[in-house]
Design a protein around this motif. Sequence first.
Motif, PDB file in Angstrom:
ATOM      1  N   SER A 104       0.837  -1.189   0.000  1.00  0.00           N
ATOM      2  CA  SER A 104       0.000   0.000   0.000  1.00  0.00           C
ATOM      3  C   SER A 104       0.878   1.248   0.000  1.00  0.00           C
ATOM      4  CB  SER A 104      -0.898  -0.004   1.230  1.00  0.00           C
ATOM      5  OG  SER A 104      -1.802   1.072   1.195  1.00  0.00           O
ATOM      6  N   PRO A 105       0.619   2.205  -0.894  1.00  0.00           N
ATOM      7  CA  PRO A 105       1.534   3.334  -1.075  1.00  0.00           C
ATOM      8  C   PRO A 105       1.281   4.487  -0.127  1.00  0.00           C
ATOM      9  CG  PRO A 105      -0.171   3.453  -2.712  1.00  0.00           C
ATOM     10  CD  PRO A 105      -0.454   2.218  -1.891  1.00  0.00           C
ATOM     11  N   GLY A 106       0.992   4.210   1.128  1.00  0.00           N
ATOM     12  CA  GLY A 106       0.868   5.304   2.078  1.00  0.00           C
ATOM     13  C   GLY A 106      -0.412   5.256   2.881  1.00  0.00           C
ATOM     14  N   TRP A 107      -1.548   5.307   2.207  1.00  0.00           N
ATOM     15  CA  TRP A 107      -2.821   5.262   2.902  1.00  0.00           C
ATOM     16  C   TRP A 107      -3.190   3.819   3.211  1.00  0.00           C
ATOM     17  CZ3 TRP A 107      -5.068   9.404   4.889  1.00  0.00           C
ATOM     18  CH2 TRP A 107      -4.778  10.655   4.342  1.00  0.00           C
ATOM     19  N   HIS A 108      -3.660   3.588   4.425  1.00  0.00           N
ATOM     20  CA  HIS A 108      -4.074   2.265   4.851  1.00  0.00           C
ATOM     21  C   HIS A 108      -5.562   2.289   5.175  1.00  0.00           C
ATOM     22  CE1 HIS A 108       0.046   0.909   4.956  1.00  0.00           C
ATOM     23  NE2 HIS A 108       0.355   1.981   5.627  1.00  0.00           N
ATOM     24  N   ARG A 109      -6.217   1.177   4.907  1.00  0.00           N
ATOM     25  CA  ARG A 109      -7.671   1.100   4.993  1.00  0.00           C
ATOM     26  C   ARG A 109      -8.089   0.339   6.252  1.00  0.00           C
ATOM     27  NH1 ARG A 109     -11.746   0.802   0.717  1.00  0.00           N
ATOM     28  NH2 ARG A 109     -13.497  -0.553   1.323  1.00  0.00           N
ATOM     29  N   ILE A 110      -8.989   0.921   7.022  1.00  0.00           N
ATOM     30  CA  ILE A 110      -9.566   0.275   8.196  1.00  0.00           C
ATOM     31  C   ILE A 110     -11.074   0.213   8.008  1.00  0.00           C
ATOM     32  CG2 ILE A 110      -9.978   0.417  10.667  1.00  0.00           C
ATOM     33  CD1 ILE A 110      -7.351   1.850  10.971  1.00  0.00           C
ATOM     34  N   GLU A 111     -11.617  -0.987   8.139  1.00  0.00           N
ATOM     35  CA  GLU A 111     -13.066  -1.174   8.061  1.00  0.00           C
ATOM     36  C   GLU A 111     -13.561  -1.669   9.411  1.00  0.00           C
ATOM     37  OE1 GLU A 111     -14.179  -3.131   4.044  1.00  0.00           O
ATOM     38  OE2 GLU A 111     -12.047  -3.536   4.367  1.00  0.00           O
ATOM     39  N   LEU A 112     -14.535  -0.971   9.967  1.00  0.00           N
ATOM     40  CA  LEU A 112     -15.151  -1.363  11.231  1.00  0.00           C
ATOM     41  C   LEU A 112     -16.640  -1.558  10.980  1.00  0.00           C
ATOM     42  CD1 LEU A 112     -14.590  -0.122  14.782  1.00  0.00           C
ATOM     43  CD2 LEU A 112     -16.906  -0.050  13.879  1.00  0.00           C
TER      44      LEU A 112
END
Length: 603
Positions: A143-151
């Motif tokens: 991932s080029p910087g931004w990371h994804r969090i799903e709640l």
Amino acid sequence: MPRTSPTPSRVLARVLMLASAPLALAAAPVSPPADAARAAEQVVEDFALTLELACPSGCAGGLWLEPVEPDAPAVHVSFADADRWAYRVDDPATGAQVPLGDAPNPFQDGAGIPRRAGQGGFTPVPASPPRGPLRVPEWDKASPGWHRIELRVRRDILALRFDDEPLRPYGLAMPAATGPVRVRFDLPVHGAKTVNWRLTAFEDLLSGKRHEEVVGAPFQRLVLNDLFLGEAITSADFDGDGHLDIVAGPQIYFGPDFTRTREIYPARPQGPGAYQNAIMAFAQDWTGNGLPDVLELGLPGESAILYVNPGAQSRTWEPHVVIPSVASESAQLADMDGDGVPELVFARRGEGRSLEFGYAGPNTADPTAPWRFTAIAPPGPWGSHGLGVGDIDADGRPDIASSTGWWRAPHTPGGTWTFHPQDFGFGAQMPIVDINADGRNDVVSIEHAHRWGLGWFEAMPDTGDAPRFTRHTVLGSAAHPDRPRLFSQAHALAVADIDGDGLTDIVSGKRWWAHLQSELDPDPDAPPVLYWFRQVRSADGIRFEPQLLSNRAGVGTQIVARDLTGDGRTDIAVSGRHGTFLFVNTGLPRAHREIAEGDPPHD
């Protein structure tokens, strides 16, 4: 851009804008988005949200689920690098936190799964043992910087995903007394650790909207059955009248108009919160009476049953268990030994969690007797998802591909199959076909049948031992965030020339509630979409343009893509939890083939 389920147009527009922006770190800290402040004002009980974080100095902070009822426990969700978990907090003043435990395994008792002829029924997955807090792996380096969090909080279960990786398989158990909450974001934007963050989706799961049905041009939808009878589907001329028919689970639909039906075995409709024991079917005249029989596969680990076509007799088809257990979640039919009779290519269980790949074919003297299995390799950690058969090395013999690589067929019968490692994705069907017409067969595969992603693997010039492959992304994932996601759980895939331009297109869609209404899969309640991907060639190379075919049908575990109506155009048939559907290709006028690039809406 994918939608988790019906979303107000204002929020959707913002999601599209954020998703299309370059995924790169901002030069300075960003302020919390206005949508986060609006979300924090809401009182919600069942809800879902998606955050994106950029943590160049390491991630910190999290969010609080603050109850609106007095004396109810709060929940603190930590995103910190060293402590990603969710905790019960009875008294915020003391700061005492108790880790949430595992949610129950919804598959423990295997309820609602019909038994099949000659078998004892489906063996449920064992329960996951309770565990304390885990230190989840580091963020995906791709991932080029931004990371994804799903709640997602749904029915007293809290599910967390970090770059598509679930924190716990079935989620965490929410405190029963928490009740409705407000979400308070506790993510730093200034200080020693600079954290840039943005809220890309927030959704109240208790409210929604019924959307109008979409059937994409140039197709006309026929509802063959509106019951959930199975996910297996195949086609052949079963009554010998010269027209192709469709078999889906226990039912035959006779062409050319598909209004006349007959049962192969007694139909037992199920609700969407259960399984059917029919996930793959293949048609072939194995018994030599001039009419195709049906080989049906059950759930993973179940048997393969040969249903013998009785011809003109009005009766159910006689079942014969010919393979005791098939572990693959996809299998293929191919003539592996050159005798003109196709074998079933699949994997069976080995010791522990290992699998043994090979093929099984009938004894020509008695095709209803148990079929003989020929292994191509010792049992190993090959993976139960993803299987393709085709000539990869251009030597005229069918090779076998799986999620972890491919086996080169030996030059002589009984010789050694040679394994070549290659990450083809944890998918479903893996068509081996020359996508770019360069004379080399490529591989089309889903990146993960229960998550996100779709691509094709271009076979490059042979540099010695074996062809090497270059991956081209069609649908995005955490590892390939530069492409739209559109839908998760693409558990079925087919290739065909849909628009009649001579180029190979791709057909796939969402297997809705693939693991029932659990938190094992992302985005389980999103619309059951069905797409075809139109191949377009230009000076920049090949791209696949998504064309929404249906927002109601979805897919099961197989897709039929062939000319079913005899007009020379490729039709599409699917069967799953929403029923059995035939999409008749009425032909797309040339003037309308130039479809604008972009993500067609789901509604």
